[in-house]
Enzyme design. Structure first.
Site, mmCIF file in Angstrom:
data_model
loop_
_atom_site.group_PDB
_atom_site.id
_atom_site.type_symbol
_atom_site.label_atom_id
_atom_site.label_comp_id
_atom_site.label_asym_id
_atom_site.label_seq_id
_atom_site.Cartn_x
_atom_site.Cartn_y
_atom_site.Cartn_z
ATOM 1 N N ASN A 171 -4.804 -9.702 3.512
ATOM 2 C CA ASN A 171 -5.367 -9.515 2.025
ATOM 3 C C ASN A 171 -4.479 -10.163 1.153
ATOM 4 O OD1 ASN A 171 -6.817 -6.501 2.994
ATOM 5 N ND2 ASN A 171 -4.871 -6.312 3.684
ATOM 6 N N CYS A 226 -6.024 1.864 3.218
ATOM 7 C CA CYS A 226 -6.843 1.681 2.363
ATOM 8 C C CYS A 226 -7.122 2.275 0.955
ATOM 9 C CB CYS A 226 -8.085 2.273 3.121
ATOM 10 S SG CYS A 226 -9.419 1.902 1.469
ATOM 11 N N GLU A 267 -10.175 -9.408 0.606
ATOM 12 C CA GLU A 267 -9.560 -8.577 1.662
ATOM 13 C C GLU A 267 -10.350 -9.408 2.692
ATOM 14 O OE1 GLU A 267 -10.084 -4.662 2.010
ATOM 15 O OE2 GLU A 267 -10.715 -4.589 -0.430
ATOM 16 N N ARG A 268 -9.149 -8.753 3.686
ATOM 17 C CA ARG A 268 -8.569 -9.065 5.239
ATOM 18 C C ARG A 268 -9.675 -8.480 5.925
ATOM 19 N NH1 ARG A 268 -4.089 -6.485 8.960
ATOM 20 N NH2 ARG A 268 -4.712 -4.630 8.039
ATOM 21 N N CYS A 281 -9.545 -3.375 -4.448
ATOM 22 C CA CYS A 281 -9.175 -3.197 -3.284
ATOM 23 C C CYS A 281 -7.705 -2.369 -3.769
ATOM 24 C CB CYS A 281 -7.936 -4.118 -2.798
ATOM 25 S SG CYS A 281 -7.335 -4.703 -1.818
ATOM 26 N N GLY A 282 -7.255 -1.091 -4.023
ATOM 27 C CA GLY A 282 -6.986 0.074 -3.967
ATOM 28 C C GLY A 282 -5.073 -0.715 -3.735
ATOM 29 N N THR A 283 -5.255 -0.687 -1.981
ATOM 30 C CA THR A 283 -3.617 -1.249 -1.441
ATOM 31 C C THR A 283 -2.994 -2.223 -2.709
ATOM 32 O OG1 THR A 283 -4.795 -1.971 -0.086
ATOM 33 C CG2 THR A 283 -3.093 -0.516 0.316
ATOM 34 N N GLY A 284 -4.524 -3.896 -2.625
ATOM 35 C CA GLY A 284 -4.025 -5.114 -3.073
ATOM 36 C C GLY A 284 -3.032 -4.717 -4.628
ATOM 37 N N HIS A 290 -0.359 -7.544 2.315
ATOM 38 C CA HIS A 290 -0.782 -8.530 1.679
ATOM 39 C C HIS A 290 0.281 -9.874 1.227
ATOM 40 C CE1 HIS A 290 -3.953 -5.195 0.150
ATOM 41 N NE2 HIS A 290 -2.971 -4.307 0.770
ATOM 42 N N GLN A 305 -15.808 -0.857 4.046
ATOM 43 C CA GLN A 305 -14.904 -0.099 5.237
ATOM 44 C C GLN A 305 -15.762 0.676 5.848
ATOM 45 O OE1 GLN A 305 -12.695 -0.985 2.138
ATOM 46 N NE2 GLN A 305 -12.113 -3.072 3.396
ATOM 47 N N ASN A 345 -8.575 2.319 -2.237
ATOM 48 C CA ASN A 345 -9.297 3.119 -3.055
ATOM 49 C C ASN A 345 -9.964 4.291 -2.059
ATOM 50 O OD1 ASN A 345 -9.199 1.501 -5.436
ATOM 51 N ND2 ASN A 345 -9.764 0.224 -4.219
ATOM 52 N N ASN A 400 -0.083 -2.106 5.960
ATOM 53 C CA ASN A 400 -1.348 -2.872 5.290
ATOM 54 C C ASN A 400 -0.923 -4.197 4.748
ATOM 55 O OD1 ASN A 400 -1.725 -2.301 2.899
ATOM 56 N ND2 ASN A 400 -4.145 -2.996 3.331
ATOM 57 N N ASN A 403 -12.594 -1.998 8.605
ATOM 58 C CA ASN A 403 -13.190 -3.095 7.819
ATOM 59 C C ASN A 403 -14.405 -3.445 8.451
ATOM 60 O OD1 ASN A 403 -11.470 -3.649 6.486
ATOM 61 N ND2 ASN A 403 -10.025 -4.670 7.981
HETATM 62 N N1 LIG Z 1 -9.152 -5.017 4.006
HETATM 63 C C1 LIG Z 1 -7.480 -4.271 3.774
HETATM 64 C C2 LIG Z 1 -8.001 -2.586 4.262
HETATM 65 C C3 LIG Z 1 -9.368 -1.799 3.048
HETATM 66 C C4 LIG Z 1 -7.924 -1.840 1.823
HETATM 67 C C5 LIG Z 1 -8.617 -1.731 0.310
HETATM 68 N N2 LIG Z 1 -9.766 -1.290 0.575
HETATM 69 C C6 LIG Z 1 -8.210 -1.113 -0.614
HETATM 70 O O1 LIG Z 1 -8.571 0.428 -1.125
HETATM 71 O O2 LIG Z 1 -6.958 -1.089 -0.517
HETATM 72 C C7 LIG Z 1 -7.578 -4.720 5.436
HETATM 73 O O3 LIG Z 1 -7.639 -4.757 6.518
HETATM 74 O O4 LIG Z 1 -5.830 -4.252 5.739
#
Ligand SMILES: N[C@H](CCC[C@H](N)C(=O)O)C(=O)O
Length: 276
Positions: A192, A75, A210-211, A219-222, A161, A46, A77, A159, A66
């Protein structure tokens, strides 16, 4: 013009970070796509952009692209790297900062031990808010993927998931199912895709397709979405530890309506310049 940037990562999820508070440029999706290429560009998952806030109650604005050029809402992380960046670059002297993103305000806390805690806000579980096409909200959904039924949880951390439970993370079909679910028609904004192996009630392993970026090291949000799914379905308890290929995140969530708290590291790799 030449733009200064910093290459950073959060558990191997890597970023190009641009300070557009002390520099001025108009960044377009094509720039993210060009710079994101790991052969002909700088290479990253990203691009993170630091801007002055539009709201005086907030310290900064945080934009995220992205590697495929798509601008996204959040995001996790990247948020930790954002906090490290603005402190190291002396764009702020505060160790607790409020940051405006496309999906709302998040609060970042740079702890004395160097770890960064992020209040990621409350997860959104109503299908229309994810967005995900479903007749009503449920803890899990049956998704038809090429004629096979896959059980997923659907969670937004700003975002979207999808979270699948697997028994063997090392052999999870991340590269087979990831792209198919990322582009599934029931996810109108794409999604994602997290593959979660529960180890015990407070530890799990996770891989994320990841999307807009493919499988990343973390992936932090993941991790937040996977924790919400696991707690909601009674598989795990808060606080919990999520081990991703790039390392460990600590997640806390007290249940619906409460924010998800994520804690982990942020690392600087090198300083560079790029011609716009
Ligand atoms: N690919 C994610 C954005 C980055 C999320 C990821 N790198 C994190 O740490 O949350 C999306 O399209 O929603």
């Amino acid at each position: 013009m030449l733009l200064r940037f910093t290459k950073m990562h959060g558990l191997g999820n890597d970023f190009m970070v641009l300070d557009l508070v002390s520099q001025h440029a108009h960044i377009l999706p094509k720039h993210a796509k060009q710079w994101g290429d790991r052969h002909t560009g700088i290479g990253f998952d990203q691009l993170l952009i630091v801007e002055a806030p539009s709201n005086p109650e907030v310290d900064f604005r945080y934009r995220i692209f992205n590697a495929d050029g798509s601008e996204v809402e959040q995001c996790g992380n990247g948020a930790r790297c954002f906090a490290r960046f603005v402190l190291d670059k002396r764009l702020t002297a505060k160790r607790q900062i409020r940051v405006e993103t496309k999906s709302g305000v998040i609060e970042l806390d740079i702890r004395s031990d160097g770890q960064i805690s992020v209040n990621m806000g409350a997860p959104r579980l109503v299908p229309a808010d994810i967005p995900f096409q479903a007749p009503e909200q449920a803890a899990s959904y049956a998704l038809d993927v090429d004629g096979k039924t896959v059980e997923i949880a659907a969670v937004s951390m700003g975002n979207p998931h999808a979270v699948l439970r697997v028994n063997d993370i090392n052999n999870a079909p991340v590269h087979e199912l990831g792209p198919k679910i990322e582009h599934h028609p029931r996810f109108p904004a794409r999604v994602n895709v997290g593959f979660l192996q529960v180890i015990d009630r407070t530890r799990a392993q996770l891989r994320v397709w990841e999307r807009g970026a493919g499988e990343t090291q973390a992936c932090g949000t993941g991790a937040c979405a996977a924790a919400v799914a696991a707690i909601s379905q009674g598989w795990m308890d808060s606080p919990l530890l999520i081990d991703l290929p790039g390392g460990r995140l600590s997640i806390e969530w007290a249940g619906p309506g409460h924010p998800v708290m994520m804690t982990g590291p942020a690392s600087r790799v090198y300083e560079g310049q790029v011609r716009l």
